[in-house]
Design an enzyme around this catalytic site. Structure first.
Site, PDB file in Angstrom:
ATOM      1  N   ASP A  35       0.842  -1.195   0.000  1.00  0.00           N
ATOM      2  CA  ASP A  35       0.000   0.000   0.000  1.00  0.00           C
ATOM      3  C   ASP A  35       0.875   1.241   0.000  1.00  0.00           C
ATOM      4  O   ASP A  35       1.804   1.345   0.806  1.00  0.00           O
ATOM      5  CB  ASP A  35      -0.858   0.049   1.277  1.00  0.00           C
ATOM      6  CG  ASP A  35      -2.104  -0.813   1.173  1.00  0.00           C
ATOM      7  OD1 ASP A  35      -2.304  -1.443   0.114  1.00  0.00           O
ATOM      8  OD2 ASP A  35      -2.883  -0.845   2.142  1.00  0.00           O
ATOM      9  N   LYS A  95      -8.169   0.761  -5.157  1.00  0.00           N
ATOM     10  CA  LYS A  95      -9.383   0.222  -4.545  1.00  0.00           C
ATOM     11  C   LYS A  95     -10.642   0.967  -4.980  1.00  0.00           C
ATOM     12  O   LYS A  95     -10.650   2.200  -5.038  1.00  0.00           O
ATOM     13  CB  LYS A  95      -9.286   0.324  -3.020  1.00  0.00           C
ATOM     14  CG  LYS A  95      -8.298  -0.661  -2.389  1.00  0.00           C
ATOM     15  CD  LYS A  95      -8.401  -0.566  -0.879  1.00  0.00           C
ATOM     16  CE  LYS A  95      -7.187  -1.152  -0.176  1.00  0.00           C
ATOM     17  NZ  LYS A  95      -7.075  -2.599  -0.295  1.00  0.00           N
ATOM     18  N   GLY A 124      -5.581  -3.051   8.745  1.00  0.00           N
ATOM     19  CA  GLY A 124      -5.198  -1.915   9.581  1.00  0.00           C
ATOM     20  C   GLY A 124      -5.067  -2.226  11.053  1.00  0.00           C
ATOM     21  O   GLY A 124      -5.051  -1.323  11.882  1.00  0.00           O
ATOM     22  N   ARG A 164      -6.555 -20.539   6.612  1.00  0.00           N
ATOM     23  CA  ARG A 164      -6.747 -21.927   7.061  1.00  0.00           C
ATOM     24  C   ARG A 164      -8.122 -22.445   6.663  1.00  0.00           C
ATOM     25  O   ARG A 164      -8.276 -23.595   6.265  1.00  0.00           O
ATOM     26  CB  ARG A 164      -6.572 -22.019   8.577  1.00  0.00           C
ATOM     27  CG  ARG A 164      -5.130 -22.050   9.022  1.00  0.00           C
ATOM     28  CD  ARG A 164      -5.031 -22.761  10.364  1.00  0.00           C
ATOM     29  NE  ARG A 164      -3.670 -22.792  10.864  1.00  0.00           N
ATOM     30  CZ  ARG A 164      -2.845 -23.838  10.693  1.00  0.00           C
ATOM     31  NH1 ARG A 164      -3.255 -24.902  10.028  1.00  0.00           N
ATOM     32  NH2 ARG A 164      -1.638 -23.797  11.186  1.00  0.00           N
ATOM     33  N   GLY A 171      -3.483  -7.498   8.115  1.00  0.00           N
ATOM     34  CA  GLY A 171      -2.861  -7.677   9.421  1.00  0.00           C
ATOM     35  C   GLY A 171      -1.409  -8.101   9.406  1.00  0.00           C
ATOM     36  O   GLY A 171      -0.817  -8.335  10.462  1.00  0.00           O
ATOM     37  N   SER A 176      -0.801  -1.294   6.040  1.00  0.00           N
ATOM     38  CA  SER A 176      -0.265  -0.278   6.930  1.00  0.00           C
ATOM     39  C   SER A 176       1.128  -0.650   7.444  1.00  0.00           C
ATOM     40  O   SER A 176       1.886   0.222   7.861  1.00  0.00           O
ATOM     41  CB  SER A 176      -1.225  -0.099   8.101  1.00  0.00           C
ATOM     42  OG  SER A 176      -2.562  -0.201   7.647  1.00  0.00           O
TER      43      SER A 176
END
Lengths: 294, 197
Positions: A24, A81, A153, A165, A214, A236
């Site tokens: 990003d 996006k 984020g 998973r 994440g 991020s």
């Protein structure tokens, strides 16, 4: 005679990104740092997810000035996006020459029922998924690439791990099913029977599936590759860290050599502070971006 | 049986491996430079050339790849792999491995929305090859020592120079293994030649 926008051309573009990191960025300078660090593509944004989270309100497609600035700054592919279901934002991005559109739950959805019919576009799309049903619905709508939703984020990998998973587990289940069982599975998961048949035959998704939402450290990226991701998106994590250039290079190398633990150990030294994370149970129902679409 | 290596730093290396195997030969994914000694020929796959170059430098592949070339073994580059092979890249101060005497133009057909597939005539390979072009380069110039194998709209999209084979498109994205078979035939001939020398 030649054909543009075919499935092979759109899905093939994502195949070329495999084993790589998509970062990003919010301006030309960051885009150049990402390219220099070895990113396979950049995602042009007005704000990274953690800032979107902090700002609150409605998050929309980035100002085209930013996207254009990034398009002109680098030679690697540029993604951007659009809001879920926002046909016009997607058409605007396509007309600007963006290489891939992320129909993303990080932005505030424009349509709470329908996703974009992505088969209509020449430009390919990537979409998020938490499970196989969601993955197959997006493929049915024409997504040429998937990614886990994770929880954007947060700098917390737990949701991306859960989603990867879950998809992998369900691919194994489907691979062992008889056709009559598969039909019921299709009904229960709201998933196309034809796409499920293809997954059963090949033992994998018909499109590339990246990890996202994440990832904050080189080890996080390597973990997702271990779990079967074809590559990673880092939102991020990079430009919220102390030393973005070093951090970006370390994530790229950890993704390539995800099973070389000595190397990952070396890469992780003196990286400075990673982005501050958020514990999942501190997020309210309305803060969970992953639940914004199905 | 031959052993073909596919450079596995980034990109569509799994598809090339499958293509080699479909031709009845062994394929290994090359992630460490030491593996180059185990193979008879090498494929540089499609992906992002800037990313691959960074990883090539990082893991000291640069000299190892040039040594591999000096041993006379064949190399086949597709898309980003073709860019890695070129002596000169238009608009860039420096090129990468600089092994093939050609000038290339990156993203030469436009951005992703301009990516396309078409049927190509490839000299000595096929007259109906399904070629998938993704943000593809083309070869802007070659020297006399290079044979042009295919053109699209007058642009060179496949060429061969001695031990080097280059294609601007992605044969690995289709089930058409004829170009890979052509490369493997070159590797076979080369191996015999190296053995008799």
């Amino acid at each position: 005679m030649s054909n543009v926008g075919t499935n092979r051309v759109k899905r093939g573009m994502a195949e070329m990104q495999k084993g790589g990191v998509i970062m990003d960025v919010v301006n030309a300078e960051q885009a150049k740092i990402a390219e220099e660090a070895g990113a396979v593509a950049v995602m042009a944004l007005e704000r990274v997810p953690s800032d979107i989270r902090a700002a609150g309100g409605v998050a929309r497609m980035a100002d085209p000035t930013i996207t254009e600035e990034v398009l002109n700054a680098v030679s690697i592919p540029v993604m951007a996006k659009a809001r879920i279901g926002h046909i016009v934002e997607a058409r605007v991005l396509e007309s600007m020459g963006v290489d891939y559109i992320d129909e993303s739950e990080v932005l505030t959805p424009a349509d709470d029922i329908y996703h974009i019919n992505k088969n209509d576009y020449t430009v390919p799309f990537v979409c998020g998924c938490r499970n196989l049903g969601e993955a197959v619905r997006r493929i049915g709508e024409g997504a040429s690439m998937l990614r886990t939703k994770g929880e954007p984020g947060t700098g917390n990998i737990v949701e991306a791990v859960r989603h990867m998973r879950e998809v992998q587990k369900q691919i194994k289940e489907v691979s062992a099913m008889a056709e009559d069982e598969l039909m019921v599975y299709a009904k229960e998961h709201g998933a196309s029977y034809e796409v499920l048949l293809e997954i059963r035959k090949n033992g994998r998704l018909p499109v590339v599936n990246f990890a996202a939402g994440g990832i904050a450290t080189p080890s996080d990226a390597a973990l997702m590759m271990h779990l079967g991701a074809d590559g990673v998106f880092v939102g991020s994590g990079i430009f919220k860290s102390d030393n973005p250039a070093k951090f970006a290079r370390a994530i790229v190398e950890a993704t390539t050599h995800y099973d070389d633990y000595e190397l990952i150990g070396q890469l992780s030294k003196d990286l400075g502070t990673a982005m501050p994370g958020i514990e999942m149970n501190t997020l309210g129902e309305h803060d969970r971006m992953q639940d914004r679409s199905e | 049986m031959l052993t073909i290596g596919v450079l596995g730093l980034q990109g569509a290396f799994r598809e090339h491996k499958q293509s080699v195997e479909a031709c009845g030969h062994e394929a290994i994914i090359v992630k460490k430079k030491e593996q180059l000694t185990e193979i008879d020929g090498l494929v540089l796959p499609g992906g992002e050339s800037t990313t691959m170059r960074r990883l090539i430098d990082k893991y000291d592949f640069f000299d190892a790849l040039r040594q591999f070339e000096q041993s006379g073994k064949p190399i086949f580059g597709t898309c980003a792999g073709l860019i890695l092979l070129a002596k000169k890249i238009n608009g860039q101060a420096d090129a990468h491995l600089k092994l093939m005497d050609m000038v290339v133009e990156r993203n030469a057909f436009g951005r992703q929305r301009d990516s396309f597939e078409t049927q190509l005539e490839i000299k000595g390979v096929a007259d109906d090859f399904e070629a998938v072009f993704i943000r593809a380069p083309f070869i802007a110039e070659v020297k006399e020592n290079t044979e042009v194998l295919a053109t699209y709209q007058d642009k060179i999209v496949a060429a061969q120079q001695g031990q080097f084979l280059a294609a601007a498109f992605h044969p690995e994205l289709t089930d058409d293994h004829r170009l890979m078979q052509y490369f493997i035939d070159q590797v076979k001939k080369n191996k015999l030649k190296l053995a008799t020398n």
